[in-house]
Design a protein around this motif. Structure first.
Motif, PDB file in Angstrom:
ATOM      1  N   THR A 250       0.624  -1.336   0.027  1.00 25.74           N
ATOM      2  CA  THR A 250       0.135   0.097  -0.065  1.00 25.74           C
ATOM      3  C   THR A 250       0.897   1.403  -0.078  1.00 25.74           C
ATOM      4  O   THR A 250       1.891   1.290   0.770  1.00 25.74           O
ATOM      5  CB  THR A 250      -0.909   0.055   1.276  1.00 25.74           C
ATOM      6  OG1 THR A 250      -0.075  -0.139   2.695  1.00 25.74           O
ATOM      7  CG2 THR A 250      -1.884  -1.133   1.218  1.00 25.74           C
ATOM      8  N   LYS A 254      -3.456   3.429  -0.434  1.00 26.36           N
ATOM      9  CA  LYS A 254      -3.865   2.802  -1.582  1.00 26.36           C
ATOM     10  C   LYS A 254      -3.125   1.497  -1.938  1.00 26.36           C
ATOM     11  O   LYS A 254      -1.992   1.312  -1.849  1.00 26.36           O
ATOM     12  CB  LYS A 254      -4.042   3.501  -2.649  1.00 26.36           C
ATOM     13  CG  LYS A 254      -4.725   3.098  -4.250  1.00 26.36           C
ATOM     14  CD  LYS A 254      -4.882   4.201  -5.211  1.00 26.36           C
ATOM     15  CE  LYS A 254      -5.430   3.571  -6.309  1.00 26.36           C
ATOM     16  NZ  LYS A 254      -5.284   4.711  -7.469  1.00 26.36           N
ATOM     17  N   TYR A 279      -6.211  -7.185  -6.353  1.00 28.50           N
ATOM     18  CA  TYR A 279      -6.309  -6.053  -5.650  1.00 28.50           C
ATOM     19  C   TYR A 279      -6.942  -4.805  -6.291  1.00 28.50           C
ATOM     20  O   TYR A 279      -7.541  -3.878  -5.902  1.00 28.50           O
ATOM     21  CB  TYR A 279      -4.793  -5.522  -5.192  1.00 28.50           C
ATOM     22  CG  TYR A 279      -4.035  -5.241  -6.043  1.00 28.50           C
ATOM     23  CD1 TYR A 279      -3.943  -4.018  -6.742  1.00 28.50           C
ATOM     24  CD2 TYR A 279      -3.380  -6.576  -6.727  1.00 28.50           C
ATOM     25  CE1 TYR A 279      -2.802  -4.013  -7.823  1.00 28.50           C
ATOM     26  CE2 TYR A 279      -2.348  -6.066  -7.536  1.00 28.50           C
ATOM     27  CZ  TYR A 279      -2.049  -4.812  -7.978  1.00 28.50           C
ATOM     28  OH  TYR A 279      -1.267  -4.661  -8.923  1.00 28.50           O
ATOM     29  N   LYS A 280      -6.950  -5.050  -7.801  1.00 28.40           N
ATOM     30  CA  LYS A 280      -7.432  -4.009  -8.578  1.00 28.40           C
ATOM     31  C   LYS A 280      -8.810  -3.767  -8.409  1.00 28.40           C
ATOM     32  O   LYS A 280      -9.369  -2.479  -8.614  1.00 28.40           O
ATOM     33  CB  LYS A 280      -7.245  -4.392  -9.894  1.00 28.40           C
ATOM     34  CG  LYS A 280      -5.407  -4.388 -10.236  1.00 28.40           C
ATOM     35  CD  LYS A 280      -5.008  -4.465 -11.606  1.00 28.40           C
ATOM     36  CE  LYS A 280      -3.591  -4.548 -11.778  1.00 28.40           C
ATOM     37  NZ  LYS A 280      -3.037  -4.780 -13.238  1.00 28.40           N
ATOM     38  N   VAL A 282     -10.481  -3.646  -5.802  1.00 29.66           N
ATOM     39  CA  VAL A 282     -10.770  -2.798  -4.649  1.00 29.66           C
ATOM     40  C   VAL A 282     -11.047  -1.320  -4.787  1.00 29.66           C
ATOM     41  O   VAL A 282     -11.938  -0.587  -4.277  1.00 29.66           O
ATOM     42  CB  VAL A 282      -9.748  -2.682  -3.386  1.00 29.66           C
ATOM     43  CG1 VAL A 282      -9.940  -1.901  -2.473  1.00 29.66           C
ATOM     44  CG2 VAL A 282      -9.451  -4.326  -2.888  1.00 29.66           C
ATOM     45  N   HIS A 283     -10.309  -0.626  -5.986  1.00 22.00           N
ATOM     46  CA  HIS A 283     -10.335   0.812  -6.406  1.00 22.00           C
ATOM     47  C   HIS A 283     -11.219   0.782  -7.569  1.00 22.00           C
ATOM     48  O   HIS A 283     -10.860   2.046  -8.237  1.00 22.00           O
ATOM     49  CB  HIS A 283      -9.282   1.290  -6.496  1.00 22.00           C
ATOM     50  CG  HIS A 283      -8.128   1.151  -5.434  1.00 22.00           C
ATOM     51  ND1 HIS A 283      -8.427   1.831  -3.863  1.00 22.00           N
ATOM     52  CD2 HIS A 283      -7.093   0.476  -5.094  1.00 22.00           C
ATOM     53  CE1 HIS A 283      -7.272   1.438  -2.977  1.00 22.00           C
ATOM     54  NE2 HIS A 283      -6.809   0.473  -3.603  1.00 22.00           N
ATOM     55  N   SER A 284     -11.993  -0.104  -8.040  1.00 21.06           N
ATOM     56  CA  SER A 284     -12.688  -0.086  -9.162  1.00 21.06           C
ATOM     57  C   SER A 284     -13.859   0.761  -9.090  1.00 21.06           C
ATOM     58  O   SER A 284     -14.711   0.727  -8.171  1.00 21.06           O
ATOM     59  CB  SER A 284     -13.172  -1.654  -9.726  1.00 21.06           C
ATOM     60  OG  SER A 284     -14.020  -1.479 -10.843  1.00 21.06           O
ATOM     61  N   THR A 289     -20.344  -1.064  -3.148  1.00 22.52           N
ATOM     62  CA  THR A 289     -20.058  -0.879  -1.736  1.00 22.52           C
ATOM     63  C   THR A 289     -21.120  -0.949  -0.767  1.00 22.52           C
ATOM     64  O   THR A 289     -20.688  -0.868   0.491  1.00 22.52           O
ATOM     65  CB  THR A 289     -18.917   0.231  -1.320  1.00 22.52           C
ATOM     66  OG1 THR A 289     -19.793   1.388  -1.822  1.00 22.52           O
ATOM     67  CG2 THR A 289     -17.731   0.247  -2.381  1.00 22.52           C
TER      68      THR A 289
END
Length: 362
Positions: A250, A254, A279-280, A282-284, A289
C-alpha cells in the motif's frame, strides 16, 4: 570404528563461529543458520543449487581450487574452516559485480526495481559504482519486450542468473523461458522465441517475482511505486480457497501491488489472478460498496439490515409455499473453504435442501 556414513552431523567454523549442522548441509545454509549473511543472486532455496552467479563464494582454509568455492553448492565437512568476508572473498565479489555491470544498463533512478534490486544492493555494499571494462559486449541483446499485458522484459538489465527460467520450468511447470545462444550471444529467451502473449505463458508473474534486477518488472510497479514507498501487510489471496499468502503493498493508503510470500500452500508462487488481479477491484469504479434493493424497477441503495431482512422474508415465503427444494444456493469460489462449508451447512441444516453448487465446479 565409526565409519563416515555413520556420522549424522558435522562441526565446522564459519567466521570464527562454531557451527554444527546435519551432514549434507551446504555452507550457505549453515551460515544462515547462525545468522551470517552471504550474498546470492541465482540461488533459490526450493531448487538444486545452480551456482552460476558465483557471488556467494567463500574461502575455505586449505581448500581446493585456491580455496574459493560457491557456498550454495559446497557441502560442509568435518573440521572445515570457512571465511565469508576475507580479503580474497571481498575482492572476488567485487570482480564478479564488475563483470555484471560490464553488460548492464545503469539507469537505477528510473528503474522500477530501484530500492529492491539485488545487484544495486550488492554494488552499494561492495563499493562498485561502475565497470572497469571498456571492451567486450557492451550492447544489450535485442530490444525490450512489452508484449505481455502485465510485465515487461528488459534484456539490457538481465544478469543471466537464470532464476526466471528455473521458476518457470521447475516450479510453475510451463517451460516458457530458457537459455539461448552461446558466448556473448547468450540470453534469456522464450522457447523458440515465441511471443510472451502465447497461451503457453500464463502471465503468473512468478518470473517477475524471482528476478533480482529490473530485467523483469510489473507495469504497476514501474508506473505507480518503488519498494521504499510502500507498506507491506501479509494476508491471504481472495481469489479462491487455496489460501495463497502474499504481502499486500500500500502507498498513501491505496493498494498498489502484491508480493508472494512463502506460505504453506503456495510456497512463494502465485497465479495471474493472485499476482495481478487480487487487488485492483478494490479501487474499481464499478465495485458495489453497499447492498442494492430494486424498488419500482430501479435499484436503490440499502442498509445491510434491510437487505438481509428482505432475503430472510423471501426465502421464508418460498419455503412455506413451495417447499425447501424450491430454493438453491450458489456459493462463491473466492470464499474460504470454511465459509463454503458453513454455506452448504446452512442450506442443508437451516433451509433444508441439498440444492447447493459452487462456481468453481463449472
Amino acid at each position: 570404528m565409526v565409519t563416515d556414513s555413520a556420522i549424522k552431523t558435522v562441526t565446522l567454523t564459519i567466521d570464527n563461529k562454531s557451527c554444527i549442522v546435519p551432514k549434507g548441509t551446504t555452507i550457505l545454509k549453515a551460515a544462515q543458520s547462525i545468522g551470517i549473511d552471504i550474498p546470492t543472486l541465482c540461488y533459490m532455496k526450493e531448487l538444486v543449487p545452480d551456482g552460476s552467479c558465483r557471488i556467494c563464494v567463500v574461502e575455505i582454509e586449505g581448500g581446493r581450487k585456491g580455496g574459493l568455492v560457491p557456498s550454495c553448492a559446497e557441502h560442509c565437512a568435518e573440521g572445515m574452516v570457512v571465511y565469508t568476508r576475507s580479503q580474497r572473498v571481498v575482492e572476488a565479489r567485487k570482480f564478479i559485480l564488475d563483470l555484471l555491470l560490464s553488460d548492464h544498463t545503469l539507469e537505477c533512478f528510473s528503474c522500477a526495481r530501484n530500492g529492491s534490486c539485488k545487484l544495486q544492493e550488492y554494488c552499494l555494499e561492495y563499493g562498485v559504482e561502475r565497470t572497469s571494462f571498456r571492451i567486450g559486449k557492451r550492447t544489450p541483446f535485442g530490444k525490450g519486450d512489452t508484449s505481455n499485458r502485465f510485465f515487461e522484459f528488459r534484456p539490457d538489465k538481465c544478469i543471466m542468473c537464470r532464476r526466471c527460467a528455473h521458476v518457470c520450468e521447475k516450479l510453475q511447470g510451463r517451460d516458457v523461458l530458457s537459455i539461448a545462444g552461446r558466448g556473448f550471444d547468450t540470453h534469456i529467451s522464450t522457447c523458440y522465441d515465441i511471443a510472451r502473449t502465447d497461451p503457453t505463458c500464463e502471465s503468473c508473474g512468478n518470473c517477475v517475482s524471482a528476478c533480482p534486477t529490473g530485467a523483469l518488472s510489473s507495469y504497476d510497479q514501474k508506473r505507480n511505486y518503488r519498494s521504499y514507498e510502500v507498506a507491506s501487510t501479509q494476508t491471504t489471496c481472495p481469489h479462491c480457497a487455496v489460501g495463497c499468502q502474499f504481502n499486500l503493498l500500500t502507498k498513501n493508503g491505496k493498494i498498489v501491488g502484491v508480493d508472494p510470500v512463502d506460505g504453506p500452500t503456495n510456497k512463494g508462487l502465485l497465479c495471474v489472478k493472485g499476482k495481478y488481479g487480487s487487488y485492483k477491484f478494490v479501487h474499481s469504479g464499478d465495485r458495489l460498496t453497499t447492498p442494492l434493493i430494486k424498488k419500482d424497477g430501479k435499484f436503490e441503495p440499502a442498509t445491510w439490515e434491510e437487505a438481509l431482512g428482505l432475503i430472510v422474508n423471501k426465502l421464508t415465503q418460498i419455503k412455506k409455499k413451495e417447499g425447501a427444494d424450491a430454493i438453491a444456493g450458489f456459493s462463491c469460489s473466492r470464499s474460504t473453504n470454511e465459509d463454503n462449508y458453513m454455506f452448504q451447512k446452512m442450506m442443508r441444516a437451516a433451509v433444508g435442501t441439498n440444492n447447493v453448487d459452487n462456481c468453481a465446479r463449472v
